[in-house]
Structures are given as structure tokens and as C-alpha cells.
Design an enzyme around this catalytic site. Structure first.
Site, PDB file in Angstrom:
ATOM      1  N   GLN A 110      -3.082 -10.396   8.579  1.00 32.23           N
ATOM      2  CA  GLN A 110      -4.116 -11.545   9.251  1.00 32.23           C
ATOM      3  C   GLN A 110      -3.642 -11.612  10.593  1.00 32.23           C
ATOM      4  OE1 GLN A 110      -2.294 -14.538   6.726  1.00 32.23           O
ATOM      5  NE2 GLN A 110      -3.988 -14.992   5.840  1.00 32.23           N
ATOM      6  N   TYR A 111      -2.415 -11.354  11.185  1.00 32.04           N
ATOM      7  CA  TYR A 111      -2.050 -11.324  12.454  1.00 32.04           C
ATOM      8  C   TYR A 111      -2.312 -10.007  13.119  1.00 32.04           C
ATOM      9  CZ  TYR A 111       0.705 -15.370  11.630  1.00 32.04           C
ATOM     10  OH  TYR A 111       1.354 -16.720  10.963  1.00 32.04           O
ATOM     11  N   ARG A 162       0.856  -1.120  -0.197  1.00 28.62           N
ATOM     12  CA  ARG A 162      -0.065  -0.016  -0.006  1.00 28.62           C
ATOM     13  C   ARG A 162       0.896   0.968   0.076  1.00 28.62           C
ATOM     14  NH1 ARG A 162      -2.211  -0.013   6.167  1.00 28.62           N
ATOM     15  NH2 ARG A 162      -0.360   0.111   7.207  1.00 28.62           N
ATOM     16  N   GLU A 218      -2.369   7.466   7.221  1.00 31.92           N
ATOM     17  CA  GLU A 218      -1.136   7.473   7.759  1.00 31.92           C
ATOM     18  C   GLU A 218      -0.043   7.946   6.833  1.00 31.92           C
ATOM     19  OE1 GLU A 218      -1.493   3.997  11.403  1.00 31.92           O
ATOM     20  OE2 GLU A 218      -0.622   3.568   9.341  1.00 31.92           O
ATOM     21  N   GLU A 278      -7.350   5.028  15.576  1.00 31.46           N
ATOM     22  CA  GLU A 278      -7.208   3.258  15.668  1.00 31.46           C
ATOM     23  C   GLU A 278      -6.565   3.235  16.821  1.00 31.46           C
ATOM     24  OE1 GLU A 278      -4.791   1.923  12.335  1.00 31.46           O
ATOM     25  OE2 GLU A 278      -5.659   2.990  10.768  1.00 31.46           O
ATOM     26  N   CYS A 335       3.807   8.193  -5.638  1.00 26.05           N
ATOM     27  CA  CYS A 335       4.279   9.665  -5.326  1.00 26.05           C
ATOM     28  C   CYS A 335       3.094  10.809  -5.113  1.00 26.05           C
ATOM     29  CB  CYS A 335       5.011  10.006  -6.334  1.00 26.05           C
ATOM     30  SG  CYS A 335       6.029  11.681  -6.424  1.00 26.05           S
ATOM     31  N   CYS A 388      11.952  10.906  -7.162  1.00 26.17           N
ATOM     32  CA  CYS A 388      11.627  10.552  -8.608  1.00 26.17           C
ATOM     33  C   CYS A 388      11.631  12.264  -9.232  1.00 26.17           C
ATOM     34  CB  CYS A 388      10.200   9.949  -8.618  1.00 26.17           C
ATOM     35  SG  CYS A 388       8.904  11.372  -8.401  1.00 26.17           S
TER      36      CYS A 388
END
Length: 666
Positions: A356-357, A103, A142, A307, A107, A153
Site C-alpha cells: 500500500q505504501y 510471496r 526477482e 521496474e 522451493c 528442504c
């Protein structure tokens, strides 16, 4: 008080949505954050939008009294978009393209990506501008969270040159500010200026590329402005689409590779993501408290935790599972420091993908267990207390100054590999905490007159107006603490030619005659009213002009030389701490500083692991939060309070807090 969860209905069968919403309602949740990573589902092909699934999810949730914060999905651009337009991917310092597969693979300065981001934000805004269940927007997710996202770049080079031309006007002024005469780095035009990628003298870390310090600092400043512009273009797209809901972005607490004071100007309220134990780090409760205060300080008002950790967390491995009571404690800590909403990440652990964790309120099987019950209890408690303390909030007589410009400068040239600017800030913050004193975190540009004490650790970049502001503050009766490396540089990141501590020499009444970065040698003993400690990173040898010695070095060639001084200046005082100190010495030193500044802690003899946070309500009512971050019960001596609000019982002379327990006194 708003309590909620980060929810991903697109990860689950539609038949499960009703069950989830009913369980959320049962435990007292009233808001969810949705859609911040769902671009490919919202726009499966360019210009072909599908909001039907999100409409249905909102209908199910709102039927149970649950509203939503919608995220613009620009942190996870879809494959079709990245394939269609060249030059969207970010490029690392070695010139390598950071490709698809995770993710944040874009730029900020790509014109095509900016257009695509504006389009999706506008489409979402037009569709949900009047939806009764949509109460706010989160822009992206974030900023800066992976590899610090510094891009090198061609788009970034073009933007950097434009930014420099706007700042310096002439290349001659740029050359002067950076000192490009060194190593024959002089530029003849802005078109020759480089981005600070990999060069001849560099090692493996992009953070330590050995470029001109002025170039490095300006690149970080430019990067913040680029990110702020990307945020602003999405906010503008929402507003132009007719959205009147408030807008936020989820910041990352103590992260210091973007200037959060600048970014916060572009949002209506600040939110942030609070994780205390995960795969990469276990934070102290002081880390979390400092982050909360920094977030509150960005706009000098209450914030959201968008969060909040709700289970064990990691990608390839997991951090420890929060012990019984810790989720409740962490939530109460957030509230005590000014959170007006706590949104738990995540509702349910995902069956697939990278996270998943990263567990949530529910495990993979969706069965409610201990964490569900604990968070439900917490939601009810916080809602009840918030109604009792309506309009109240944290109050402080002391302020810790955070400077992102100084953070950037220290990252490039930290003086000593053991030095960390954030860690130094935390050592002062935790020293105040151990004295039971709440502390605001703010910018040097904020109004300091409302504080009795202002602390500026390693404030090396400084301008004459900043120095004058502190001079006036102290002369009028304020107390200031400065540390080693303060006043060492000009604002353009050049070293000062003034005798150290530079522009702070007058108020500190001291001269730094010599210093030692303790890289290979043994720690140097320090002794003073706090007993014995040692400097293991840095020591300034101080020659008092008008200052009085407070502590001295106790060994090596520094024997007897002042290590800490205090200087009366006008109606106030300035302390200069010429070395790093251990936690116990820092606590005792700051205890004397607080006493000198006339700041009285609300609780004497505060036990270790117990945090005290002071509040005041609009009617003048004083409130004290006591948070036991230890697993064992402790007794806290308290007096002057009439009631403990959680139990409703009269306050006694001593309050017993269970392991991870909370007390609220008034």
C-alpha cells in the site's frame, strides 16, 4: 526508446481501465507489464483457466497503442496449489517451513511445483502466442528477493547430492576438494552429504552458518544452477507452446546471492528493477550506475529497466519522496548506461495488500500530479534523443570484473565484519566515476583485450587459466589493478599454499609478507601522491620484488612499508592496492592509474555529484551525457563539443546544469 509502466488491472474496476489507458497514451507510454502476480485469477482452480479479464485489459490497452510484457505468475503461487501438494514450501536453515502469506513461498526444486509452473506457463503461452499486443515475456519475478531464498528442504538435499555427484564423480574427490578431514567431516558416500543448515557452532544468521567453506560455496553454485533450471523450464514451456516473443527476467542490480552471468544465458534480454530510495536502503547514484553497468555486462548488450521507481516506496514505512527532477534524472541515468526501455513501477498506488505504501506514477486517488507530468516530460525527451542517437551506446576503455563465485566466498568468510565485496567494487567504480571515466562491468571469462584497464578487487578465488589470461593481458600492454585478498584461495574455496598474492605474484612483482585485519585496532595511516588517507579494514605489508612503491603506511608498526605498488610487466603494468582507502584517495589513485593506462577523461575537473557517461554512435559520433545528482546548480567546464542536444544550442566552454539537471553534448 520504450517507456511504460507496471500495471495491475485486476486491482481496479473494469470501468477505470479505459481512463488509465488514455492517460498512459497521453503521457507517451507504449508498454505495460501485466499479470506477474495474478496466478489465482488466471487459474482459480487447477486446470480451470480464466484469461477473459486479461484479454479485455489487453484490448483496452492496445486500442491506445500500448503493448504488453506478460509475466508468468510463478512468484505468487495460489493457496489451493500450496494446499494440494506437500513439500512445495521452502525451508529455512533452522528447518522451519516458510509458509503462506507473502510471496515467493516455494522451493525451486519441488517436482510438483515445477510441474505446476510448467503448466501455467504453457497455458499462457498457448493462449497469447499470437496476440498482437504481447511483445514479450517475463519469467517469474526477482529470483532471490526475500531472505535470499536459500532453501534447505529434502528436495534441495536430493538435488545437491545429484549435483555434487555430477561434478566430482567420486566421494573421494569431493572429500579432497572440501578438505573434510578437518573436524572428522569425511563422507563415505554422496548420500551422506548434508545441506548447510543450522549446526552446533552457528549463531543467529543463516549467512554465517559455520560449515565447511567448500560445502558452502558449492551449495550456492548448485542453487544458481537450480534457479537457472527453473527459469529454463518455463522458457521451454513458452517456446513449445509456440511463443516467438523474446523472454526476460527482472534481475536486481547489485544483488549477489545468485550468479547472474549464468542466469542471463537463459533469457533473450536482461531487465532489472531500479529503486534508489525505499524503506530498507537509500542508494547512491554510484550504486545505481554500477547496477546498470552490471546488467548491461551480463549479455554485453542493452537492457530494460522493468521496474523504475516513480514515487515514495516501502511496505511498513516509506523512503523519501523523490524531489522534483529526480525521477527524470534517474531515468536519464538509466538511458545513459544502456537502457533501451524504462518501465515505471507502478502505474497507481494500490489500495490494499502489503505494498500500500509503494507509490506509483499516480497516488491512491488516481489523480495525475507532479510525478505524472515529470515522467511524461521525460518520456518525450528520451524518445526524441533516442531517435537522434539511433544505434548509439555506452563505450568504455576500462572494465571492472565482478565474480559471483568470489562474492559467495566473501559472504561466508568476509575476513572482517566491516568488509563487503560489493562495497569494495563500488569504491573502485565510484573512483573512476569521479574521474569522469565510464566503466564496463564484466566477467573474467569475457574478452578483456578491448580494454586498456581491468580492475579486479579482492579476486581471491582464482584458477591457473584465469591467472594466465591476466598475465597475457598485461604482457601485451594491458593495465591491471588488484587489491588485498587477491589470489588467496583456490577455486574450491581452500586457502592457497602459495605465497600471497598467490597466482598473481608474478605480474604484481610483490610479496605479501604479513597482513592485518583491522578489527579492534585503530585505522592505519596511508600516505602517497594522493596525500593522506587511512586503512580501516585491511592492510597488507608488501615486500616489492620487481614492483615500485606508490604509497606507504604512515604509522603503527607498518610505518614506511609499501601499501600500494606498481609493477612493469611486459608491455603493461600491474598495480597492487594492499589496503582499503578513503574516497578521495581512491579517486586520486585511480586518476594516476588512468593516466598511466593512457585513458583520458572526456571532461577535466568534473564537479562532485556530476556523472559523465561516454557514448559512440554507429557513424563515429561521440556523445557525452552529464548528469547532476546534486540539488544545486553546477558549472561543468567542457570543450571539444559542438552542440547540446536537449536545448539544441551550440556548446559553450562551460555548461551550467540545474539541480538534478542533464546535458547531452556532441
Amino acid at each position: 526508446m520504450i517507456i511504460g509502466a507496471d500495471y495491475y488491472p485486476e486491482h481496479w474496476s473494469v470501468s477505470r481501465w479505459e481512463t488509465d489507458a488514455a492517460m498512459m497514451e497521453e503521457m507517451g507510454l507504449t508498454v505495460v507489464r501485466l499479470a506477474e502476480f495474478s496466478w489465482s485469477k488466471l487459474e482459480p482452480e487447477e486446470g480451470n483457466y480464466d484469461f477473459s479479464w486479461l484479454d479485455e485489459a489487453l484490448n483496452v490497452l492496445s486500442a491506445h497503442g500500448i503493448s504488453a510484457i506478460l509475466g508468468t505468475p510463478t512468484a505468487a503461487p495460489p493457496k489451493w496449489l500450496m494446499d494440494k501438494y506437500e513439500g512445495m514450501y521452502s525451508v529455512d536453515g533452522y528447518g522451519r517451513i516458510r509458509g503462506f502469506g507473502s510471496r515467493r513461498h516455494y522451493c525451486f526444486n519441488s517436482p510438483d511445483y515445477q510441474k505446476a509452473a510448467r503448466r501455467i506457463a504453457a497455458a499462457l503461452g498457448a493462449h497469447y502466442r499470437a496476440h498482437p499486443a504481447v511483445v514479450g515475456w517475463q519469467i517469474d519475478n526477482e529470483f532471490g528477493c526475500h531472505n535470499d531464498e536459500v532453501c534447505f528442504c529434502g528436495h534441495c538435499q536430493r538435488e545437491f547430492r545429484r549435483w555434487l555427484k555430477s561434478k566430482y564423480a567420486t566421494v573421494e574427490e569431493l572429500n579432497r576438494a572440501w578438505g573434510t578431514v578437518f573436524w572428522s567431516q569425511t563422507y563415505r558416500s554422496f548420500d551422506e552429504v548434508i545441506v548447510p543448515g543450522y549446526a552446533q557452532c552457528d549463531g543467529e544468521s543463516t549467512r554465517n552458518f559455520c560449515h565447511n567453506p567448500g560445502l558452502l560455496l558449492d551449495y550456492m553454485r548448485c542453487r544458481t544452477d537450480n534457479v537457472a533450471a527453473f527459469l529454463d523450464l518455463q522458457v521451454k514451456a513458452l517456446k513449445e507452446a509456440g511463443c516467438s516473443q523474446p523472454v526476460t527476467h527482472n534481475f536486481m542490480g547489485n544483488y549477489d546471492h545468485l550468479d547472474y552471468f549464468k542466469l542471463a544465458k537463459g533469457v533473450d534480454f536482461v531487465s532489472w528493477d531500479n529503486y534508489l530510495c525505499h524503506q530498507w536502503q537509500q542508494s547512491s547514484y554510484g550504486d545505481a550506475a554500477l547496477a546498470h553497468e552490471t546488467m548491461r555486462g551480463l549479455k554485453q548488450k542493452k537492457f530494460w529497466v522493468m521496474e523504475q521507481q516513480s514515487g515514495p516506496a516501502g511496505w511498513s514505512v516509506m523512503g523519501d519522496t523523490p524531489r522534483p527532477g529526480q525521477l527524470r534524472l534517474w531515468s536519464w541515468q538509466a538511458y545513459a548506461h544502456g537502457a533501451q526501455a524504462i518501465v515505471y513501477f507502478r502505474w497507481r498506488a494500490c489500495l490494499f495488500g502489503t505494498e500500500q505504501y509503494w507509490y506509483g506514477i499516480l497516488d491512491h486517488d488516481g489523480v495525475p500530479r507532479r510525478r505524472y507530468r515529470e515522467i511524461g516530460q521525460t518520456a518525450k525527451e528520451l524518445t526524441r534523443i533516442d531517435e537522434m542517437l539511433a544505434g548509439g551506446g555506452p563505450v568504455s576503455e576500462a572494465a571492472l570484473i565482478k565474480s559471483y563465485d568470489n562474492a559467495f566466498s566473501h559472504q561466508f568468510q568476509p575476513h572482517n565484519p566491516k568488509f563487503d565485496y560489493n562495497a569494495l567494487l563500488r569504491s573502485y567504480y565510484e573512483g573512476l566515476m569521479q574521474n569522469g571515466v565510464s566503466c564496463d562491468v564484466c566477467s573474467i571469462d569475457d574478452d578483456l583485450s578491448r580494454y586498456k584497464l581491468v580492475i579486479l578487487p579482492a579476486f581471491q578465488l582464482v584458477t591457473p587459466p584465469m591467472a594466465k589470461k591476466l598475465r597475457d593481458y598485461v604482457s601485451r600492454g594491458g593495465h591491471v589493478v588488484l587489491s588485498f585478498r587477491s589470489g588467496a584461495r583456490e577455486w574450491n574455496n581452500q586457502m592457497t599454499e602459495r605465497t600471497l598474492p598467490g597466482l598473481f605474484r608474478e605480474i604484481t612483482g610483490v610479496t605479501v609478507s604479513e597482513f592485518n585485519s583491522i578489527l579492534y585496532g585503530d585505522p592505519i595511516p596511508v600516505k602517497g601522491p594522493f596525500g593522506k588517507s587511512e586503512a580501516s579494514i585491511w592492510c597488507d605489508l608488501l615486500e616489492p620484488d620487481t614492483a615500485k612503491p606508490y604509497a606507504v603506511y604512515g604509522g603503527d608498526y607498518c610505518e614506511g612499508a609499501p601499501a600500494v605498488t606498481v609493477n612493469a610487466f611486459g608491455k603493461g603494468k600491474a598495480w597492487y592496492v594492499g589496503c582499503d582507502l578513503g574516497a578521495d584517495a581512491m579517486e586520486l589513485l585511480l586518476g594516476d592509474v588512468l593516466k598511466d593506462a593512457g585513458i583520458t577523461p572526456p571532461v577535466s575537473d568534473l564537479p562532485k555529484e556530476v556523472e559523465a557517461v561516454s557514448w559512440e554512435c554507429p557513424d563515429g559520433q561521440k556523445v557525452l551525457f552529464l548528469l547532476n545528482h546534486g540539488k544545486d546548480p553546477v558549472s561543468v567546464p567542457v570543450s571539444g563539443f559542438s552542440k547540446e542536444l536537449l536545448s539544441g544550442l551550440p556548446a559553450a566552454q562551460t555548461l551550467t546544469l540545474e539541480g538534478y539537471g542533464i546535458g547531452v553534448l556532441t
